[in-house]
Enzyme design. Structure first.
Site, PDB file in Angstrom:
ATOM      1  CD  GLU A  58      16.518  -1.515 -13.303  1.00  0.00           C
ATOM      2  OE1 GLU A  58      16.289  -1.244 -14.513  1.00  0.00           O
ATOM      3  OE2 GLU A  58      15.683  -2.075 -12.561  1.00  0.00           O
ATOM      4  CG  ASP A 102       7.798  -4.449  -3.853  1.00  0.00           C
ATOM      5  OD1 ASP A 102       8.866  -3.814  -3.953  1.00  0.00           O
ATOM      6  OD2 ASP A 102       7.161  -4.852  -4.841  1.00  0.00           O
TER       7      ASP A 102
HETATM    8  N1  UDP Z   1       6.758   2.977  -6.990  1.00  0.00           N
HETATM    9  C1  UDP Z   1       6.552   4.347  -6.944  1.00  0.00           C
HETATM   10  N2  UDP Z   1       5.548   4.894  -7.710  1.00  0.00           N
HETATM   11  C2  UDP Z   1       4.743   4.151  -8.522  1.00  0.00           C
HETATM   12  C3  UDP Z   1       4.970   2.757  -8.579  1.00  0.00           C
HETATM   13  C4  UDP Z   1       5.984   2.193  -7.811  1.00  0.00           C
HETATM   14  O1  UDP Z   1       7.235   5.049  -6.210  1.00  0.00           O
HETATM   15  O2  UDP Z   1       3.853   4.706  -9.178  1.00  0.00           O
HETATM   16  C5  UDP Z   1       7.818   2.368  -6.160  1.00  0.00           C
HETATM   17  C6  UDP Z   1       7.346   1.149  -5.359  1.00  0.00           C
HETATM   18  O3  UDP Z   1       6.862   1.556  -4.090  1.00  0.00           O
HETATM   19  C7  UDP Z   1       8.603   0.311  -5.278  1.00  0.00           C
HETATM   20  C8  UDP Z   1       9.325   0.639  -6.589  1.00  0.00           C
HETATM   21  O4  UDP Z   1       8.819   1.894  -7.023  1.00  0.00           O
HETATM   22  O5  UDP Z   1       9.410   0.678  -4.181  1.00  0.00           O
HETATM   23  C9  UDP Z   1       9.104  -0.418  -7.671  1.00  0.00           C
HETATM   24  O6  UDP Z   1       7.716  -0.557  -7.878  1.00  0.00           O
HETATM   25  P1  UDP Z   1       6.991  -1.978  -7.893  1.00  0.00           P
HETATM   26  O7  UDP Z   1       7.447  -2.765  -6.728  1.00  0.00           O
HETATM   27  O8  UDP Z   1       5.533  -1.755  -8.025  1.00  0.00           O
HETATM   28  O9  UDP Z   1       7.554  -2.542  -9.267  1.00  0.00           O
HETATM   29  P2  UDP Z   1       8.005  -4.016  -9.644  1.00  0.00           P
HETATM   30  O10 UDP Z   1       8.703  -4.607  -8.480  1.00  0.00           O
HETATM   31  O11 UDP Z   1       6.746  -4.734  -9.974  1.00  0.00           O
HETATM   32  O12 UDP Z   1       8.887  -3.808 -10.802  1.00  0.00           O
HETATM   33 MN    MN Z   2       8.517  -4.536  -6.489  1.00  0.00          MN
END
Ligand code: UDP
Ligand code: MN
Length: 281
Positions: free
Chosen positions: A185, A104
């Site tokens: 990280e 995203d």
């Molecule tokens: N993701 C995943 N499994 C999950 C939730 C998230 O593989 O159960 C992946 C998601 O597709 C993205 C990354 O981990 O590529 C970070 O997740 P997200 O964007 O929801 O987190 P945020 O940006 O809100 O920290």
């Molecule tokens: Mn994200």
């Protein structure tokens, strides 16, 4: 070669996010896309996007452990699948640059020119992060001396997943990512044995944002009352096929038992009528 590691998981926004990311990567030379599915099996529609992109890719699956009893905000996102990608790299790759690009995020094409020269660990600003609106290393005389980031608590490396790249040669054989929200990280970089002094600041000494932590509004999968099989045999076959496609993509689900009473508006000469999906037999 840049190894662009994207963890991804089934949800209504998955297909549009991956299409958008594919279209960015299609502009980039010498890139290998590792898409790591948070599932037991690689999903077909994700594979379809990879194939149609024409990009060199690796598609692997590794589901998150069962954490049903843990509240959602305590479940780390994309760990098991990123770990699987790291294992794959360790097994098959000897040179190149690794970058973790979420499905995203929004990536400026300039980022790729920047990270490609990473010798050990490079860092750069990420836009739209938490309270400060940006997360960035602070650079003095060409060296990283600190971090501008709203949440630094107990983190030696207060950085976002999208804010660094590393050379495959610097990938520690055992460094892994923990199942710990907020510390993924940091622990990975600590275990890798990196030092603050050796971080290579990019993006014109961290003065430009080349990657953005964009978020897409979450959609709940819609439940529609109807019968896909019956629809496929009805007069309105396209609708059956369309909804079946979207069901495979986890956008919606059609079931005979419950859900929204969805209707088709029909025209027959001058007469208008409504037909419920559930009544298509
Ligand atoms: N993701 C995943 N499994 C999950 C939730 C998230 O593989 O159960 C992946 C998601 O597709 C993205 C990354 O981990 O590529 C970070 O997740 P997200 O964007 O929801 O987190 P945020 O940006 O809100 O920290
Ligand atoms: Mn994200």
């Amino acid at each position: 070669m840049i190894y662009f590691v994207t963890p991804t998981y089934p949800r209504p926004e998955q297909t549009p996010e991956l299409i958008r990311q594919a279209h960015t990567l299609m502009h980039v030379p010498r890139i290998h896309w590792i898409v790591a599915d948070d599932k037991y099996k690689c999903s077909r529609h994700v594979l379809g996007i990879l194939r149609r992109s024409g990009l060199p890719y690796t598609h692997i699956a590794s589901p998150k452990p069962n954490m049903k009893k843990v509240p959602e905000w305590l479940v780390p996102r994309g760990v098991s699948n990123r770990r699987a990608a790291l294992d794959w790299i360790r097994q098959f790759v000897t040179e190149g640059v690794i970058y973790f690009g979420d499905d995203d995020n929004t990536v400026d094409l300039e980022l790729f020119d920047e990270i490609r020269t990473t010798k050990g660990l490079s860092m750069f600003p990420v836009g739209l992060i938490k309270e400060y609106g940006v997360s960035s290393p602070v650079v003095r005389d060409g060296k990283v001396v600190g971090f501008f980031e709203s949440w630094t608590y107990n983190r030696k490396f207060p950085v976002d997943m999208a804010g660094f790249a590393l050379n495959v040669k610097s990938l520690n054989p055992t460094a892994t990512m923990p199942y710990k929200v907020g510390f993924i990280e940091n622990e990975f970089l600590k275990e890798s044995g990196f030092d603050i002094e050796n971080i290579e600041p990019l993006a014109n000494n961290c003065t430009k944002v080349l990657v953005w932590h964009t978020k897409t509004e979450k959609n709940t999968p819609r439940i529609l009352k109807g019968n896909l099989k019956a629809m496929a045999n009805s007069r309105y076959q396209n609708l059956g096929k369309l909804l079946q496609e979207l069901q495979k993509m986890d956008v919606l689900k059609v079931t005979p038992r419950n859900g929204t009473e969805a209707a088709v508006k029909l025209y027959h000469r001058d007469r208008k009528s409504f037909l419920f999906l559930a009544d298509m037999v």
